[in-house]
Design an enzyme around this catalytic site. Structure first.
Site, PDB file in Angstrom:
ATOM      1  CE  LYS A 177      -2.298   3.185   2.719  1.00  0.00           C
ATOM      2  NZ  LYS A 177      -2.046   4.115   1.688  1.00  0.00           N
ATOM      3  CD  GLU A 252      13.014   1.026   9.711  1.00  0.00           C
ATOM      4  OE1 GLU A 252      13.516   2.054  10.187  1.00  0.00           O
ATOM      5  OE2 GLU A 252      13.513  -0.104   9.864  1.00  0.00           O
ATOM      6  CB  CYS A 286      12.773   9.550   7.871  1.00  0.00           C
ATOM      7  SG  CYS A 286      13.750   8.364   6.936  1.00  0.00           S
ATOM      8  CD  GLU A 389       9.198  13.278  11.542  1.00  0.00           C
ATOM      9  OE1 GLU A 389       8.047  12.846  11.657  1.00  0.00           O
ATOM     10  OE2 GLU A 389      10.111  12.655  10.971  1.00  0.00           O
TER      11      GLU A 389
HETATM   12  P1  NAD Z   1       1.922   8.365   7.691  1.00  0.00           P
HETATM   13  O1  NAD Z   1       2.194   7.640   8.943  1.00  0.00           O
HETATM   14  O2  NAD Z   1       0.847   9.386   7.669  1.00  0.00           O
HETATM   15  O3  NAD Z   1       1.560   7.347   6.506  1.00  0.00           O
HETATM   16  C1  NAD Z   1       2.421   6.294   6.147  1.00  0.00           C
HETATM   17  C2  NAD Z   1       1.607   5.226   5.445  1.00  0.00           C
HETATM   18  O4  NAD Z   1       0.725   4.646   6.392  1.00  0.00           O
HETATM   19  C3  NAD Z   1       0.723   5.761   4.318  1.00  0.00           C
HETATM   20  O5  NAD Z   1       0.672   4.825   3.275  1.00  0.00           O
HETATM   21  C4  NAD Z   1      -0.621   5.882   5.004  1.00  0.00           C
HETATM   22  O6  NAD Z   1      -1.719   5.836   4.112  1.00  0.00           O
HETATM   23  C5  NAD Z   1      -0.607   4.671   5.908  1.00  0.00           C
HETATM   24  N1  NAD Z   1      -1.505   4.730   7.059  1.00  0.00           N
HETATM   25  C6  NAD Z   1      -2.075   5.807   7.647  1.00  0.00           C
HETATM   26  N2  NAD Z   1      -2.860   5.436   8.665  1.00  0.00           N
HETATM   27  C7  NAD Z   1      -2.775   4.082   8.752  1.00  0.00           C
HETATM   28  C8  NAD Z   1      -3.344   3.117   9.612  1.00  0.00           C
HETATM   29  N3  NAD Z   1      -4.169   3.447  10.595  1.00  0.00           N
HETATM   30  N4  NAD Z   1      -3.010   1.820   9.427  1.00  0.00           N
HETATM   31  C9  NAD Z   1      -2.158   1.451   8.455  1.00  0.00           C
HETATM   32  N5  NAD Z   1      -1.620   2.322   7.591  1.00  0.00           N
HETATM   33  C10 NAD Z   1      -1.912   3.627   7.738  1.00  0.00           C
HETATM   34  O7  NAD Z   1       3.317   8.992   7.247  1.00  0.00           O
HETATM   35  P2  NAD Z   1       3.577   9.970   6.051  1.00  0.00           P
HETATM   36  O8  NAD Z   1       3.061  11.320   6.411  1.00  0.00           O
HETATM   37  O9  NAD Z   1       3.151   9.325   4.782  1.00  0.00           O
HETATM   38  O10 NAD Z   1       5.184   9.996   6.022  1.00  0.00           O
HETATM   39  C11 NAD Z   1       5.955  10.861   6.786  1.00  0.00           C
HETATM   40  C12 NAD Z   1       6.482  10.178   8.022  1.00  0.00           C
HETATM   41  O11 NAD Z   1       7.211   9.006   7.649  1.00  0.00           O
HETATM   42  C13 NAD Z   1       7.467  11.029   8.786  1.00  0.00           C
HETATM   43  O12 NAD Z   1       7.189  10.913  10.157  1.00  0.00           O
HETATM   44  C14 NAD Z   1       8.815  10.413   8.471  1.00  0.00           C
HETATM   45  O13 NAD Z   1       9.809  10.626   9.439  1.00  0.00           O
HETATM   46  C15 NAD Z   1       8.457   8.975   8.353  1.00  0.00           C
HETATM   47  N6  NAD Z   1       9.450   8.247   7.583  1.00  0.00           N
HETATM   48  C16 NAD Z   1      10.270   7.362   8.244  1.00  0.00           C
HETATM   49  C17 NAD Z   1      11.251   6.680   7.546  1.00  0.00           C
HETATM   50  C18 NAD Z   1      12.172   5.706   8.220  1.00  0.00           C
HETATM   51  O14 NAD Z   1      12.849   4.953   7.518  1.00  0.00           O
HETATM   52  N7  NAD Z   1      12.229   5.680   9.540  1.00  0.00           N
HETATM   53  C19 NAD Z   1      11.385   6.882   6.174  1.00  0.00           C
HETATM   54  C20 NAD Z   1      10.537   7.797   5.540  1.00  0.00           C
HETATM   55  C21 NAD Z   1       9.559   8.464   6.254  1.00  0.00           C
END
Ligand code: NAD
Length: 485
Positions: A177, A252, A286, A389
């Site tokens: 997804k 992550e 990130c 963040e």
């Molecule tokens: P997000 O948590 O909003 O969404 C991530 C994914 O999860 C999306 O596909 C979203 O649709 C899905 N999602 C949302 N709610 C969900 C639920 N209840 N159950 C399952 N899936 C769900 O994050 P974002 O805004 O897309 O990305 C930014 C964040 O990602 C930042 O906090 C960043 O630091 C983090 N990030 C971490 C890494 C790492 O390797 N640690 C890498 C890239 C981004």
């Protein structure tokens, strides 16, 4: 480029299919603020179909010799490289990132992910343990079944392929997804997977919102492995959904990464590295170093030169070859960035660069979501701006006087993803690196990635590690076979 009215469908059992509910979400181009395609707004019914396809494909795929799986994954890597320009352009339009960045980082890395795991599975070893005079043990590492792979919007193909490649390389099938904000390259990857001859059902992609699709994947009893990359708040929801079903989970999550500059550093390298680590992809990586700490005797010199270099970054239309800073991914994220810049000023911070929305970039990008590199000084280490963040082109700079003090500052956060240390003193580099609570410490560099090394965060930045052997182990089940003598 594709037609403007493209409706991105799901990819289930090797076919592009409409979502069962026939609903779509607008897919907005961040640089223009306008919808340029639509993406399937799927729900649990679509996830059920994808899981059924993955289930059906599992026996055949998991039994295929590693060499055959490897060949198909290598084919995918080759096709990603063949389509580099098309994929880079799609990624740039979908995310707002500069085309040059998608071309040099995101898409090549997606190809590397497939190539790396395609070859890694040809070079695995299995442990054996001899119990003196009693038995002989050996370890089988078998694919677990169906992996649920959920990824964010900031590095869409790069991060999704970082999950798909190891999951299917070792013989699992998958339901992926992508973020609903950036679905385009996942769609293009499915076309590539078909062309490469990936058997139907090995990779299924279901598009839609987090709660509707991500929630259905984490709740599905047949998806026993979840690899999630995203925000910490979502990560908690994923962990809560998976715990009662005893799923194997890798998380992550977010970061608030320290970037430490000692006065004995090569300042030219530290400044160039810090500009990159602060503002690459508009600060939406990130691993970006959002808290810069500079030893007091080098502080004024550093700020002067850092601000000067950051001010020269070219903000512009992501599709313009010269652009170094593109658009923020959507309005919500742009509003979040503005909120934190206001908060920083209320908390006593001074804006050394940026801080205000820029003039219109050009006619095409008049309504796009742009924000310039922003540098804030004068904040206490423990304030909200320094602890939460932001995930945008905003950094704070704080002076320090001693090694001990800056280690305390670096660790004074709930997060523990990555850090950078700039010094020419080797002993200090080792000492500081050992004491910082982050999953990765870069010394005199940033974002140098060897795909063999463990990657992941401590504390609220995550649970588990990706990369190399860690990923091969995560996506397999270790079974000990004990044979009596
Ligand atoms: P997000 O948590 O909003 O969404 C991530 C994914 O999860 C999306 O596909 C979203 O649709 C899905 N999602 C949302 N709610 C969900 C639920 N209840 N159950 C399952 N899936 C769900 O994050 P974002 O805004 O897309 O990305 C930014 C964040 O990602 C930042 O906090 C960043 O630091 C983090 N990030 C971490 C890494 C790492 O390797 N640690 C890498 C890239 C981004």
């Amino acid at each position: 480029m594709r037609s403007e009215s493209l409706q991105i469908p799901n990819f289930i059992d090797g076919q592009f299919v409409e979502p069962v509910g026939r609903k779509y979400l607008d897919n907005i181009e961040p640089a223009t603020g306008k919808p340029y395609s639509q993406v399937a707004d799927s729900d649990a019914r679509d996830v059920d179909l994808a899981v059924a396809a993955a289930d059906k494909a599992f026996v055949g795929w998991s039994k295929k010799p590693a060499a055959e799986r490897s060949k198909i994954l290598l084919g995918i890597a080759d096709l990603i490289e063949r389509d580099l320009e098309k994929l880079a352009r799609a990624e740039s339009i979908d995310t707002g990132k500069p085309l040059s960045l998608a071309r040099s980082l995101d898409i090549p890395r997606a190809a590397s992910n497939f190539r790396f795991f395609a070859t890694a599975i040809l070079h695995t070893e299995s442990e054996a343990h001899i119990t003196d005079n009693v038995a002989f043990n050996y370890t089988l590492r078998q694919p677990r079944g169906i992996a649920g792979l959920i990824s964010p919007w900031n590095l869409p193909l790069y991060l999704l392929s970082w999950k798909i490649a190891p999951a299917i390389a070792v013989g699992n099938t998958s339901v992926a997804k992508p973020s609903e904000l950036t679905p385009m390259t996942a769609y293009l990857l499915c076309e590539i997977a078909c062309e490469a001859g990936l058997p139907n059902g090995v990779l299924n992609v279901v598009h839609g919102t987090g709660p509707n699709v991500g929630g259905a994947i984490t709740a599905h009893p047949k998806v026993n492995t979840i690899s999630f990359t995203g925000g910490t708040v979502t990560g908690r929801e994923v962990a809560e959904a998976c715990a009662p079903l005893f799923k194997k989970v890798s998380l992550e999550l977010g970061g608030k990464n320290p970037n430490i500059i000692f006065a004995d550093a090569d300042l030219d390298a530290a400044i160039a590295g810090s500009v990159r680590s602060s503002f690459a992809n508009q600060g939406q990586v990130c691993l970006c170093g959002s808290r810069v700490f500079v030893e007091r005797i080098a502080y004024n010199d550093f700020i002067h030169r850092f601000v000067d270099k950051a001010s020269k970054l070219k903000l512009g239309d992501p599709l313009d070859e010269k652009t170094e800073q593109g658009a923020i991914v959507n309005k919500t994220q742009l509003d979040k960035v503005k909120f934190y810049v206001d908060l920083a000023q209320k908390e006593g911070g001074e804006i050394a660069l940026g801080g205000k929305s820029p003039e219109a970039i050009n006619e095409r990008c008049r309504d796009g979501y742009f924000f310039p590199p922003t540098i804030i000084t004068g904040l206490p280490v423990s304030c909200r701006t320094n602890r939460e963040e932001i995930f945008g082109p905003v950094v704070t700079i704080t002076p320090f006087d001693s090694e001990e003090e800056v280690i305390g500052y670096a660790n004074d956060t709930d997060y523990g993803l990555a850090s950078s240390v700039w010094t020419q003193n080797l002993n200090r580099a080792h000492r500081v690196a050992e004491k910082i609570h982050t999953g990765t410490v870069w010394v005199n560099c940033w974002l140098v990635r060897d795909l063999r090394v463990p990657f992941g965060g401590m504390k609220a930045s995550g649970v588990g590690r990706e990369g190399g052997t860690e990923a091969l182990h995560f996506f397999t089940e270790a079974k000990n076979i004990c044979i009596a003598k």
